[in-house]
Design a protein around this motif. Structure first.
Motif, mmCIF file in Angstrom:
data_model
loop_
_atom_site.group_PDB
_atom_site.id
_atom_site.type_symbol
_atom_site.label_atom_id
_atom_site.label_comp_id
_atom_site.label_asym_id
_atom_site.label_seq_id
_atom_site.Cartn_x
_atom_site.Cartn_y
_atom_site.Cartn_z
ATOM 1 N N GLU A 81 71.167 60.453 66.043
ATOM 2 C CA GLU A 81 70.422 60.998 67.193
ATOM 3 C C GLU A 81 70.457 62.514 67.229
ATOM 4 N N ASP A 87 77.196 55.941 76.752
ATOM 5 C CA ASP A 87 76.415 57.146 76.465
ATOM 6 C C ASP A 87 74.933 56.799 76.576
ATOM 7 N N GLN A 88 74.165 57.105 75.549
ATOM 8 C CA GLN A 88 72.733 56.792 75.556
ATOM 9 C C GLN A 88 72.416 55.502 74.809
ATOM 10 N N GLY A 137 64.058 55.238 80.284
ATOM 11 C CA GLY A 137 64.873 56.355 79.836
ATOM 12 C C GLY A 137 66.346 56.250 80.185
ATOM 13 N N GLU A 138 66.794 55.079 80.613
ATOM 14 C CA GLU A 138 68.212 54.889 80.925
ATOM 15 C C GLU A 138 69.063 54.850 79.659
ATOM 16 N N ALA A 139 68.430 54.526 78.553
ATOM 17 C CA ALA A 139 69.113 54.481 77.259
ATOM 18 C C ALA A 139 68.096 54.791 76.185
ATOM 19 N N GLN A 140 68.588 55.287 75.067
ATOM 20 C CA GLN A 140 67.678 55.636 73.981
ATOM 21 C C GLN A 140 67.848 54.704 72.786
ATOM 22 N N SER A 141 69.079 54.285 72.525
ATOM 23 C CA SER A 141 69.367 53.475 71.343
ATOM 24 C C SER A 141 69.985 52.144 71.732
ATOM 25 N N LYS A 156 76.512 49.549 78.625
ATOM 26 C CA LYS A 156 75.925 50.859 78.349
ATOM 27 C C LYS A 156 77.043 51.829 78.015
ATOM 28 N N GLY A 195 64.738 56.543 69.647
ATOM 29 C CA GLY A 195 66.102 56.051 69.500
ATOM 30 C C GLY A 195 66.368 55.384 68.171
#
Length: 118
Positions: A117, A8-9, A41-45, A6, A76
């Motif tokens: 993003e 950032d997002q 929602g822990e990551a978007q992309s 992981k 994302g």
């Protein structure tokens, strides 16, 4: 089968070996961790980094499309990097080469996702 990182997002998914047709259950099981991260929602992309592979089959492509739909539904982006000539050929034959950003390096993929993003 996958190394999951992981930054950032973004979730970075690194297949640890070629993704063959008969590994459907394993791809789905390990890929569910990434889907859960997106849903919670822990990551978007997502970036899929193929640095350790040369081939994937239709089972993996099906998972990538499923992952892309989930990422897109959550606002994302998705990018592939370090795609081999064989992997690029598969994307072109299936007309999926325009679905995701195809980047030379992971850094380029991260920049692409961050740029899209904002």
């Amino acid at each position: 089968m996958f190394q999951i990182e992981k930054q950032d997002q973004a979730v970075i998914l690194v297949p640890q070996r070629d993704l063959r047709e008969f590994e459907f259950g394993e791809i789905e099981d390990e890929g569910s961790d990434v889907l859960r991260m997106i849903d919670q929602g822990e990551a978007q992309s997502v970036i899929v980094d193929f640095q350790k592979t040369d081939y994937y089959g239709s089972t993996a492509l099906s998972f990538f499309v499923k992952l892309w739909k989930r990422v897109r539904a959550n606002g994302g982006k998705m990018a592939f990097c370090n795609v081999s000539a064989h992997e690029l050929e598969i994307l072109e034959m299936t007309k999926l080469d325009n679905l995701w950003s195809l980047c030379s390096t992971r850094d380029e993929a991260l920049r692409d996702i961050l740029r899209r993003e904002t």
